[in-house]
Enzyme design. Structure first.
Site, PDB file in Angstrom:
ATOM      1  N   HIS A  54      44.712  41.928  41.437  1.00 44.88           N
ATOM      2  CA  HIS A  54      44.732  40.607  41.105  1.00 44.88           C
ATOM      3  C   HIS A  54      45.465  39.684  42.240  1.00 44.88           C
ATOM      4  CE1 HIS A  54      43.836  41.479  36.807  1.00 44.88           C
ATOM      5  NE2 HIS A  54      43.470  40.300  36.710  1.00 44.88           N
TER       6      HIS A  54
ATOM      7  N   ASN B  33      50.692  47.651  44.191  1.00 44.70           N
ATOM      8  CA  ASN B  33      50.234  46.544  43.000  1.00 44.70           C
ATOM      9  C   ASN B  33      51.398  46.807  41.819  1.00 44.70           C
ATOM     10  OD1 ASN B  33      48.766  45.188  41.218  1.00 44.70           O
ATOM     11  ND2 ASN B  33      46.761  46.417  41.464  1.00 44.70           N
TER      12      ASN B  33
END
Lengths: 368, 368
Positions: free
Chosen positions: B144, B175
């Site tokens: 994201h 991440n």
């Protein structure tokens, strides 16, 4: 002023503003960098057409909230010059696409590249511009996307084609060889078709290594880190009397390409090119009656001999004194080429002109 | 209708249209893909503001001539969702920038990522969309850019953050580790500042090999050839009561980053980031009274222990049965961590809730 006039004025204003509202909610607006200062208030901006009005209002609120300090700015969507239009990539410092319209008139004329100079585009925000220094000693040539030779009818138009916004780092041999022949081919299409529309640009394709992952790899040159494209593309549309007839899309690697390769070796489906570049090139074109260019036309590029004759013809044309003229003409013999009728006439005409010029020069010297 | 009314109507229409003309010649318009069909007529488009009107008219003519079949289309300039706005790269199939506004309210709430699914963005033209399949078994996670955790106040907003338009191929460890801690840090800024604006995105930087040329190199994944960025950036602006106070720009390599690295190791000048991405991020921000973020705030990311406590707290919160609860809690001992007061209370509360839930389940089973 009568109240009836005022009522009428108000209705007229309302009616047209309503049209404008509907129109404006259906388009995006980008303030150009130049406009930003004039544009202190955040202007309404928009949104997929399939959303109902009410939601659009919510989205406007969301946008105002999130983008309080303006919309992140990638420069103008596109730039319009006298004879070409382009979109520019501020990160890569090269164009994204360059669009042109060729016809029999605008590819002829007396505009000359010796009056033009490569320079940063004054329309592009300076810090996002490429510089001549970036190219200097980089090993890459400054490759026009809209070629100088497509602007012969107008010196200013030709000058604008030398802005570095219209240039990518191109392999020297490709630029002066195969790509030049390809550009000549596009110009010559105007002898057969009334209108030729060409969109040219860079593309970055991955190496497909065996079994390994696909990798995109390209050098960047100079202090400005101008991106060197792996490939170059052209989309060529030929029209007869306003009707689109034939279309070809071509992707050419940015490296030396010999005379053994044909233009047809580089045909790609338009859709594929669009997916690789992320650009839909001719969004309003109805393709249903448009044929593949290389079926309607030969897509024949000049052979080695034809191309050398072409280069020598150009040198004859550009010769500024008898020395240059004879030197160019003598190449015919060296390369074992036969001049055609046009070339013989050109040589004779130029020889006369330059002899006259020489005489005039000698006379002036004596008078001094 | 009286002629006076008609004259009035005409004047009103003319006057407002004249305003609109002036307004429109100062902005660009891009029809979105969805609009193209409604937009059959080529609409007036424009031109640097510093050009006189007359020249603009010439440019309009030039544009109409060259772009007879529409302006090459790269999709909408940007997309607005309930709680984020982004620009999308149709060639790379990842966002260019993603903008958010965080405050104490919108980072809290009951929205839960278990109700959200990664999927192609319905607003993006399908052929330019990334697919889950492109990421599947690629070795890269779906990272994201606007994190799910920034949309806790609204499930729909969170769902929209799972569109692949908000996602880039990101190193798994980066991440879930450093980048996650960076995101938590940004959310926590809302405890100290009234408003936090964050712009996040990918960037493609060259390797500077010794003496060799600078080379940009990145893999593309899946059939869609989604580009894997070499680095990720965040621009973070903190405000107090509507006044911009502090700004930081950070560029983080897209690879594992351990606890030995500090956030301050990745500070870059905003200008440099803008030149590398080609984006001016906050065009309307007056930077004169804005201080460097890491001078105003510590820019301290959670340490290993703090981060593990955070992860365990999240697992306690998400536990759906006693097994899951005890398993999460037992990690404290294994990792030699001490629960804080908040965690002890959370554990006690969750244990009661889940015991009740279990009893209720057993009773229902008996009744069947």
């Amino acid at each position: 002023m009568s109240t009836t006039f005022i009522r009428g004025f108000a209705s007229g204003t309302f009616a047209s503003m309503a049209c404008v509202y509907v129109y404006n909610t259906r388009v995006f607006k980008t303030p150009s960098s130049d406009n930003r200062r004039l544009d202190e208030e955040l202007k309404p901006r928009i949104l997929p057409a399939d959303h109902p009005m009410l939601e659009d209002v919510n989205k406007l609120e969301t946008q105002r909230r999130i983008l309080k300090y303006g919309i992140p700015d990638r420069g103008q969507e596109y730039y319009i010059y006298d004879n070409h239009v382009l979109a520019y990539d501020q990160a890569k410092k090269i164009p994204i696409w360059v669009a042109e319209h060729l016809n029999a008139q605008n590819v002829k004329g007396s505009a000359n590249r010796k009056h033009s100079k490569f320079k940063p585009d004054p329309s592009v925000n300076g810090r996002f511009n490429a510089e001549n220094d970036d190219y200097f000693k980089s090993g890459w040539s400054r490759g026009h996307m809209s070629p100088a030779g497509n602007h012969k009818f107008n010196q200013e138009a030709m000058n604008a084609s030398f802005f570095l916004s219209n240039v990518v780092p191109q392999n020297f041999e490709n630029n002066s060889g195969f790509w030049n022949r390809f550009e000549i081919y596009c110009r010559n299409l105007t002898k057969k078709f009334t209108d030729v529309r060409v969109i040219t640009g860079p593309v970055f394709l991955p190496d497909l290594e065996e079994d390994g992952p696909a990798i995109v790899k390209y050098p960047v040159i100079g202090k400005g880190q101008v991106a060197v494209p792996t490939h170059l593309y052209k989309v060529v549309l030929a029209e007869l009397d306003g009707k689109p007839i034939a279309l070809g899309a071509f992707v050419v690697p940015n490296k030396p390409i010999g005379f053994d390769k044909k233009l047809t070796d580089f045909i790609v489906p338009l859709e594929t090119l669009e997916e690789k570049t992320g650009v839909e090139f001719l969004p309003k074109l109805n393709l249903s009656n448009v044929k593949p260019l290389c079926q309607v036309d030969s897509c024949h590029l000049k052979t080695k001999d034809e191309f050398e004759l072409h280069i020598i013809t150009r040198q004859l044309n550009r010769a500024e004194n008898l020395d240059q003229l004879y030197k160019a003409y003598s190449k015919l013999e060296k390369k074992n080429l036969k001049p055609d009728q046009y070339m013989i006439e050109l040589f004779t005409k130029k020889e006369m002109e330059l002899k006259e010029k020489q005489l005039l020069g000698e006379r002036e010297k004596k008078e001094l």
